[in-house]
Enzyme design. Structure first.
Site, short mmCIF file in Angstrom:
data_model
loop_
_atom_site.label_atom_id
_atom_site.label_comp_id
_atom_site.label_asym_id
_atom_site.label_seq_id
_atom_site.Cartn_x
_atom_site.Cartn_y
_atom_site.Cartn_z
N HIS A 1 0.85 -1.19 0.00
CA HIS A 1 0.00 0.00 0.00
C HIS A 1 0.88 1.24 0.00
O HIS A 1 1.94 1.25 0.62
CB HIS A 1 -0.93 0.00 1.23
CG HIS A 1 -2.09 0.93 1.08
ND1 HIS A 1 -2.01 2.27 1.35
CD2 HIS A 1 -3.37 0.69 0.68
CE1 HIS A 1 -3.18 2.83 1.13
NE2 HIS A 1 -4.02 1.91 0.72
N GLU B 1 -7.87 -4.62 0.15
CA GLU B 1 -8.51 -5.20 -1.03
C GLU B 1 -8.48 -6.74 -1.01
O GLU B 1 -9.38 -7.39 -1.53
CB GLU B 1 -7.85 -4.69 -2.32
CG GLU B 1 -8.27 -3.30 -2.73
CD GLU B 1 -7.44 -2.22 -2.04
OE1 GLU B 1 -6.37 -2.59 -1.48
OE2 GLU B 1 -7.83 -1.05 -2.07
#
Length: 240
Positions: A133, A188
């Site tokens: 991320h 996700e």
């Protein structure tokens, strides 16, 4: 916020040739979304899991779609135009399309091995969807929260252990191939697992993300409008 889940459900059912389902006033936001999609009452675990996802992804700083919304709002355009700009950004596979990419990655691993798939993707300059991320250089706290929700679902899907094992193997491989990068499962990865467990098809993942992020967009648009200065960054031109 109330209309977007209704639009998503209506459009999805129309695409399948099914009758639209009217929302029920006695159901909460998430329960209504699932009811309008599938036409039947869903379990408490499924509602709780999707609700956790939608709360955790409602707002996340000045991400691409939120930035797009604030830019449009800063011109004193209307809220609908600002939201449409945000949806345009969210549609991109590097933003709202990421959960769909997770399932594609899992399907590739089924046909091969984690190691082979990762090495090939890195050689091709591709991302490992669901891992790493831009903000978090350690474990994504949202992913950790969703992992708890996923593990508490009853009954557990028969592919749950495979998904959990892929996460462990992927983290291990990335630590060896990219030492010091601290690449862990992000929100996700478990968003995809939860939506798949509920029975939400891949093609709706971004739309469900939109339903949750609508809360953050509207909040940012209101904040921008209350103390507005137009977004106008400077550009530095380089000679050819």
């Amino acid at each position: 916020m109330a209309k977007i889940p209704t639009i998503v459900a209506y459009a999805y059912r129309k695409k399948l040739g099914l009758d639209k389902i009217e929302p029920k006033p006695n159901l909460d936001h998430v329960s209504n979304l699932l009811y309008m999609l599938f036409g039947e009452k869903t379990s408490k675990d499924e509602v709780a899991a999707l609700e956790a996802y939608m709360i955790l992804t409602a707002e996340h700083g000045l991400n691409a779609s939120t930035f797009a919304a604030r830019v449009v709002a800063s011109t004193q355009s209307d809220v609908y135009s600002a939201v449409i700009a945000a949806i345009g950004a969210l549609k991109g596979p590097l933003d709202g399309g990421a959960p769909t990419g997770v399932n594609l990655y899992l399907n590739e691993v089924k046909q091969s091995t984690v190691s082979e798939v990762i090495i090939q993707k890195l050689l091709n300059g591709e991302k490992i969807m669901g891992f790493g991320h831009r903000v978090y250089k350690t474990k994504d706290p949202r992913a950790e929260a969703l992992k708890v929700q996923f593990n508490s679902m009853d009954p557990k899907p028969d592919w749950a252990d495979f998904t959990l094992n892929v996460e462990k193997e992927t983290v291990r491989e990335l630590q060896q191939l990219k030492p010091g990068r601290n690449l862990y499962a992000n929100v996700e990865f478990y968003a995809a697992a939860i939506m798949k467990a509920i029975g939400i098809p891949d093609e709706l993942f971004t739309s469900i993300f939109c339903c949750s992020r609508m809360v953050g967009w509207i909040s940012h648009i209101k904040e921008q409008s209350n103390n507005n200065v137009i977004f106008r960054p400077n550009a530095h031109y380089k000679p050819l």
